[in-house]
Each structure stands twice: as structure tokens, then as C-alpha cells.
Design a protein around this motif. Sequence first.
Motif, PDB file in Angstrom:
ATOM      1  N   HIS A  22       0.768  -1.374   0.327  1.00 49.71           N
ATOM      2  CA  HIS A  22       0.071  -0.242   0.139  1.00 49.71           C
ATOM      3  C   HIS A  22       1.085   1.219   0.001  1.00 49.71           C
ATOM      4  O   HIS A  22       0.580   2.534  -0.647  1.00 49.71           O
ATOM      5  CB  HIS A  22      -0.671   0.164   0.975  1.00 49.71           C
ATOM      6  CG  HIS A  22      -1.484  -0.941   0.909  1.00 49.71           C
ATOM      7  ND1 HIS A  22      -2.887  -1.011   0.393  1.00 49.71           N
ATOM      8  CD2 HIS A  22      -2.208  -2.069   2.080  1.00 49.71           C
ATOM      9  CE1 HIS A  22      -4.171  -1.985   0.223  1.00 49.71           C
ATOM     10  NE2 HIS A  22      -3.556  -2.337   1.172  1.00 49.71           N
ATOM     11  N   SER A  72      -3.765   5.249   6.533  1.00 54.10           N
ATOM     12  CA  SER A  72      -3.539   3.989   6.329  1.00 54.10           C
ATOM     13  C   SER A  72      -2.710   2.770   7.009  1.00 54.10           C
ATOM     14  O   SER A  72      -1.649   2.164   7.619  1.00 54.10           O
ATOM     15  CB  SER A  72      -2.772   3.732   4.906  1.00 54.10           C
ATOM     16  OG  SER A  72      -2.808   2.463   4.137  1.00 54.10           O
ATOM     17  N   GLY A 124     -10.138  -3.255   3.604  1.00 52.07           N
ATOM     18  CA  GLY A 124      -9.311  -3.428   3.006  1.00 52.07           C
ATOM     19  C   GLY A 124      -9.238  -5.040   2.128  1.00 52.07           C
ATOM     20  O   GLY A 124      -8.638  -6.066   1.670  1.00 52.07           O
ATOM     21  N   CYS A 309      -3.073  -3.594  -5.297  1.00 52.00           N
ATOM     22  CA  CYS A 309      -3.340  -2.439  -3.825  1.00 52.00           C
ATOM     23  C   CYS A 309      -3.150  -1.215  -4.521  1.00 52.00           C
ATOM     24  O   CYS A 309      -4.134  -0.496  -4.033  1.00 52.00           O
ATOM     25  CB  CYS A 309      -1.608  -2.752  -3.409  1.00 52.00           C
ATOM     26  SG  CYS A 309      -1.755  -4.305  -2.504  1.00 52.00           S
ATOM     27  N   GLN A 313      -6.081   1.762  -4.040  1.00 50.41           N
ATOM     28  CA  GLN A 313      -5.826   3.457  -3.329  1.00 50.41           C
ATOM     29  C   GLN A 313      -6.566   3.865  -4.409  1.00 50.41           C
ATOM     30  O   GLN A 313      -6.961   5.278  -3.721  1.00 50.41           O
ATOM     31  CB  GLN A 313      -4.654   3.487  -3.318  1.00 50.41           C
ATOM     32  CG  GLN A 313      -3.238   2.114  -1.688  1.00 50.41           C
ATOM     33  CD  GLN A 313      -4.605   2.532  -0.714  1.00 50.41           C
ATOM     34  OE1 GLN A 313      -5.605   3.180  -0.352  1.00 50.41           O
ATOM     35  NE2 GLN A 313      -4.896   1.090   0.275  1.00 50.41           N
TER      36      GLN A 313
END
Length: 355
Positions: A22, A72, A124, A309, A313
Motif C-alpha cells: 500500500h 492507512s 481492504g 493494491c 488506493q
Amino acid sequence: MSQSEKPIRVLVAGLGNMGRSHALAYHNNPGFEIVGLVNRSTPSQLAPELEQYPIHPDFMTALAELKPELCSINTYSDSHADYAVAAFEAGCDVFVEKPLATTVADAERVVAAARTARRKLVVGYILRHHPSWMKLIEEARKLGPPYVFRMNLNQQSNGPTWATHKSLMRTTSPIVDCGVHYVDVMSQITDARAVEVRGMGLRMSEEIAANMYNYGHLQVLFEDGSLGWYEAGWGPMISETAFFVKDVMSPKGAVSIVMDPNAKSDDIDTHTKTSVIRLHTAETGPDGKFIRPDQDMTMEGEPGHQELCNLEQAFMLRAIREDMDLDRHMADAVASLRICLAADESVRTGQPVRL
């Protein structure tokens, strides 16, 4: 540059496998600016691109000093809820790795904090951003309920991978840690409420705590008559045979992921790659034989782990910039956790759990 176009200042907590990925996604997306990384110890491996960022040992201190706009949270599950609530109270949006928390009460506390702060919470669930899994869900929904869901992800692990699994099992069993993904997929397909959960598990290693198990199996019954199972095992004793089953059946047919026969269970890319989606139609002709052959949809050019990922994001960025309604997203995250924790309770009590 207008205020809305300024990069979002992000603090990344946890630099394990997911946290590093991430962090790279934020680094490579001009919509974000990393203001700091958090890890309790010096990470053994860090991508060269991330070495320019300061690493802080304590999340709460970094949150107060760096004043990020997005946190995060990719730490161990038992810290997710407290970190997320603190971030919301500091006025941040939050991305948190699954599972959202280690209890339903804590998951609901995080959702309540997001609503009170009027900030975005994205959990997630990486498969929600995967074009092939989106296709699997779409094709399954066309078949219509009631469904049978057959899913597993067993991982034969040793060395560093087994060490990671043992660390995870200090707080979370495999059927909770991985199960939330696949229960979430089941719930997206059926839309029906889960009504009963059953679970069983076995401790197959002296290297984990006496009250933990590294093999688990959950069964879930839904209000529309659908039912499903999910199996997860971690460790050096786990079989590589049929370690990846992703199969949805209904009265009208079935849709399945057909895995590359050479895939290895501890390769993180195999956990999301689908290779082929096979569609089987149950319809038969006057002779009782199938009208059409199975259809194989080859999923070429699939995103790998890092690309997924990046997609996740990019969704986080859109959620903030476009003020997306995430009510269903948050409700689904709590619902899948509730089912997996009920299975964990069933493992420990030997009794089914009515929801």
C-alpha cells in the motif's frame, strides 16, 4: 493547483507484506503524499522507493505530530479499531486492512466513528477491485439463488511465510483472517442475510498457542436458502492438493475459477489470480443431455498483487475526492466479520451460532 487537487497527506502504519504494497501504491500515485511510515521495529525489507520516508515507532505520536489527512492502517488486527478511531477523531479519512477489527463491537465502533467524523472508511477487501472476481460475481448473480458456495485458501508455509502466519495467529485464526474476503464475495452474490454459522478447527502445531488453531472450516446458511463453506489452513503440514477452490453453484448451473495446476499455495499472486473462469449451464434438451458446452473465459492481463493494491488506493482517492457513499461497503465489512467471528465462536464452543 486547487485545494481539491493537492495531494492527500497519508500516514502508513504497518510495513508487513500489505503495508509495504500500500505504501508503494501511495508513493506511485500523484494524488497522495506520504508524510511518514509507522513500524514498531526497523523493517527487514523495504523497497528502495520507500527509504526516503521517516519511520516512526509509535502510531499515536506520529498521528499527532504529522497531522495527516489519511491514515492507512496495515498493522496486526488487534490494533485496527483503536488506531482507526483515533484517526477519525483527528479528522482523517481511513484505509484499514481486513479484518476491520477483532470483535464485532469494535468494528461497529469504527463505523460509528467514521459516521460521527463524516470521514471515509475503506476496508481492504482487495478482491472487490479485481476485474476477474467482479466477473465471477456478475456471472454468479445471473444464475440466481439459492446458491452453494464452495471456497477455500489453504497455504502450505515454511520459513519466513510460516513465521508470518504464526505472528498473525497471535490474534486471529486463518478462517477469520482470510475468511472475511470470501464470505464478503458470498454476500455480494446472494444479497441475503446470514442466519446461522457453524465452525470447526484443529490445532496442528505445537508452535502456536494452545487456544489457537491453524486449520479451520466454516459453514454459513443464508436467509434465501443459500449455503456456503470456507476452509483455511496454514503451516508446513498443509496439503497443496485442491488448496484453491472457488466455486458457486445454483439450480441453473455453476461458475468456477479454474486454477493453474502449477500454482503454489504460498505465492501471494495465486491468492487473487483466477487463470480461467468456467461457466457451466445446467439446461438440458429433450434427450436429457446438456444443450451447450461449458464456456471458459480466459482472464489474460490480470493485475498482479501490487497492481491490485494500486487499484485499491485509487478507489480510496476517488472515495475522498468524489465524496462516495460507503454505507454498503462499511455494512458489508461488519457483516462478513460477524460471520467469521461466529464461526470462530462455534469452533471454540462446539455449537452452531444463530445470527
